[in-house]
Write an enzyme that holds these catalytic residues in place. Structure first.
Site, PDB file in Angstrom:
ATOM      1  N   GLY A  49     -23.617  15.154   4.654  1.00  0.00           N
ATOM      2  CA  GLY A  49     -22.838  14.083   5.274  1.00  0.00           C
ATOM      3  C   GLY A  49     -23.795  12.925   5.543  1.00  0.00           C
ATOM      4  O   GLY A  49     -24.867  13.141   6.117  1.00  0.00           O
ATOM      5  N   ALA A  50     -23.398  11.731   5.111  1.00  0.00           N
ATOM      6  CA  ALA A  50     -24.344  10.599   5.107  1.00  0.00           C
ATOM      7  C   ALA A  50     -25.019  10.341   6.461  1.00  0.00           C
ATOM      8  O   ALA A  50     -26.252  10.284   6.545  1.00  0.00           O
ATOM      9  CB  ALA A  50     -23.640   9.352   4.586  1.00  0.00           C
ATOM     10  N   ARG A  83     -32.014  13.040  -1.209  1.00  0.00           N
ATOM     11  CA  ARG A  83     -30.694  12.832  -1.833  1.00  0.00           C
ATOM     12  C   ARG A  83     -30.534  11.328  -2.084  1.00  0.00           C
ATOM     13  O   ARG A  83     -30.863  10.532  -1.214  1.00  0.00           O
ATOM     14  CB  ARG A  83     -29.543  13.360  -0.946  1.00  0.00           C
ATOM     15  N   ASP A 225     -20.482   7.269   1.590  1.00  0.00           N
ATOM     16  CA  ASP A 225     -21.937   7.465   1.498  1.00  0.00           C
ATOM     17  C   ASP A 225     -22.659   6.149   1.279  1.00  0.00           C
ATOM     18  O   ASP A 225     -23.840   6.027   1.588  1.00  0.00           O
ATOM     19  CB  ASP A 225     -22.273   8.438   0.370  1.00  0.00           C
ATOM     20  N   ASN A 235     -18.170   7.784  -2.336  1.00  0.00           N
ATOM     21  CA  ASN A 235     -17.915   8.927  -1.447  1.00  0.00           C
ATOM     22  C   ASN A 235     -17.772  10.173  -2.320  1.00  0.00           C
ATOM     23  O   ASN A 235     -17.823  10.103  -3.553  1.00  0.00           O
ATOM     24  CB  ASN A 235     -16.661   8.663  -0.599  1.00  0.00           C
ATOM     25  N   LYS A 236     -17.580  11.288  -1.689  1.00  0.00           N
ATOM     26  CA  LYS A 236     -17.510  12.594  -2.366  1.00  0.00           C
ATOM     27  C   LYS A 236     -16.630  12.546  -3.615  1.00  0.00           C
ATOM     28  O   LYS A 236     -15.549  11.950  -3.600  1.00  0.00           O
ATOM     29  CB  LYS A 236     -16.969  13.615  -1.357  1.00  0.00           C
TER      30      LYS A 236
HETATM   31  O1  MRU Z   1     -22.313  16.052  -0.457  1.00  0.00           O
HETATM   32  P1  MRU Z   1     -21.970  15.786   0.979  1.00  0.00           P
HETATM   33  O2  MRU Z   1     -21.297  16.937   1.644  1.00  0.00           O
HETATM   34  O3  MRU Z   1     -23.169  15.272   1.744  1.00  0.00           O
HETATM   35  O4  MRU Z   1     -20.922  14.597   0.921  1.00  0.00           O
HETATM   36  C1  MRU Z   1     -20.377  14.108   2.114  1.00  0.00           C
HETATM   37  C2  MRU Z   1     -19.386  13.018   1.917  1.00  0.00           C
HETATM   38  O5  MRU Z   1     -19.112  12.605   0.819  1.00  0.00           O
HETATM   39  C3  MRU Z   1     -18.820  12.388   3.152  1.00  0.00           C
HETATM   40  O6  MRU Z   1     -17.521  11.948   2.926  1.00  0.00           O
HETATM   41  C4  MRU Z   1     -19.683  11.180   3.542  1.00  0.00           C
HETATM   42  O7  MRU Z   1     -21.046  11.528   3.569  1.00  0.00           O
HETATM   43  C5  MRU Z   1     -19.301  10.642   4.878  1.00  0.00           C
HETATM   44  S1  MRU Z   1     -19.697  11.797   6.160  1.00  0.00           S
HETATM   45  C6  MRU Z   1     -19.281  11.094   7.635  1.00  0.00           C
END
Ligand code: MRU
Length: 335
Positions: A49-50, A83, A225, A235-236
């Site tokens: 999560g970012a 990352r 992100d 984003n994801k």
């Molecule tokens: O691969 P991840 O689990 O780090 O991806 C997370 C996401 O894509 C979230 O939507 C994003 O980081 C926002 S978290 C508040």
């Protein structure tokens, strides 16, 4: 309402991370004693999560400064590479470096890391209020990935809006996509929603368009992100498909992210680096092959939603409706 989940805890001489790879069935904690440990934990998805990645990296620098101040630059470099997509990581490292330059002491760094952590929670609470104000009474929403207390300094971004709306009594139903292949939705968002008794149901990522064609959904609400200067949002993986489906079915699309998620050096989404992870995350599940031996796979773990599909970006500084380059610069006070 704030959540009681504590995924990142400073423990004096180490960082204690809730291992998000084994949730919801096991609550296991990992001790990080060096910046390298923290970088590995970020890369391996122990913490994800970012905003949470940025917070963990900030504490990673404190560990480096405590052990050997001369290792600061190397620690910064190893954390920066852990990352590539979440800009909050670079944002936090740059902020820590400014503090380190002004006063190269571990105690000063620790105070700055704690501030980053606490400010994130405060920003999320503010975004929760702002985002919830956009929802109608009895709102039915869909969300993707995990953007809750586990992904942040607490409360959450998109899930923070959902939490705040629920606390205000205006939320009727949440749909959470499972979020292939790491299942952040099924394992983590579902866990957070269940803990607070928020009415919710899980669905396969591919079922979102079908659901929207059959039921009234008011908003799709997601985190970010990295947000480019024109509002394009990384984003994801699966967020872009969700936005396309939302546009097709008249479902409004909300992105919720603190100002540290914006990257004005990226003019548009195409400039955002997209992390590709191992093909084995698709060809295997928990070490068991699910695809024929030798099958190749592509595994981009983020995608970019064009600004034109976004009805509102909610950040702690305010709401950008129908994001444009000018509106983004104005809200960030960087005209
Ligand atoms: O691969 P991840 O689990 O780090 O991806 C997370 C996401 O894509 C979230 O939507 C994003 O980081 C926002 S978290 C508040």
């Amino acid at each position: 309402m704030t959540s009681i989940v504590r995924p990142i805890e400073w423990a004096g001489d180490h960082l204690r991370l809730l291992d998000q790879r084994v949730l919801p069935h096991e609550e296991r904690y990992l001790q990080c004693r060096s910046a390298e440990d923290v970088a590995r934990a970020i890369h391996d998805m122990v913490v994800r999560g970012a905003p949470a990645i940025g917070i963990a990296a900030a504490y990673g620098l404190v560990l480096a400064a405590q052990r050997d101040p001369a290792s600061y630059d190397a620690a910064d470099a190893v954390l920066a590479q852990s990352r590539p997509t979440a800009i909050n990581l670079r944002w936090a490292l740059e902020r820590m470096r400014r503090g380190w330059k002004a006063r190269p002491e571990a105690a000063t760094l620790l105070a700055e890391a704690r501030r980053i952590h606490e400010e994130d929670l405060a920003q999320n609470l503010r975004m929760g209020e702002l985002g919830a104000a956009l929802l109608p009474a009895g709102a039915r929403v869909i969300t993707h990935c995990n953007t809750g207390a586990l992904a942040t300094g607490g409360h959450g971004t998109a899930l923070g809006v959902i939490r705040s709306a629920y606390a205000q009594g205006k939320l009727a139903q949440v749909y959470a996509t499972e979020t292939r292949p790491w299942l952040q939705g099924a394992r983590l968002t579902a866990w957070e929603l269940k803990q607070e008794g928020i009415p919710s149901a899980l669905l396969a990522d591919g079922a979102a368009a079908y659901l929207m064609s059959r039921e009234k959904i008011d908003w799709a609400i997601v985190g970010a992100d990295r947000i480019a200067a024109n509002g394009d949002t990384a984003n994801k993986i699966g967020t872009y498909s969700l936005a396309v489906s939302a546009a097709r079915h008249g479902v409004k699309f909300m992105v919720v992210a603190p100002s540290g998620t914006f990257d004005l050096d990226c003019p548009e989404g195409k400039a955002i680096p997209i992390e590709e992870r191992s093909a084995r995350e698709l060809t295997e599940f928990r070490g068991q092959a699910v695809a024929p031996a030798g099958m190749s796979a592509i595994n981009p773990v983020f995608d970019v939603t064009p600004a034109e599909l976004i009805a509102a970006i909610v950040c702690e500084k305010g709401v950008i409706e129908r994001p444009t380059r000018r509106a983004v610069a104005t809200i960030l006070n960087r005209p």
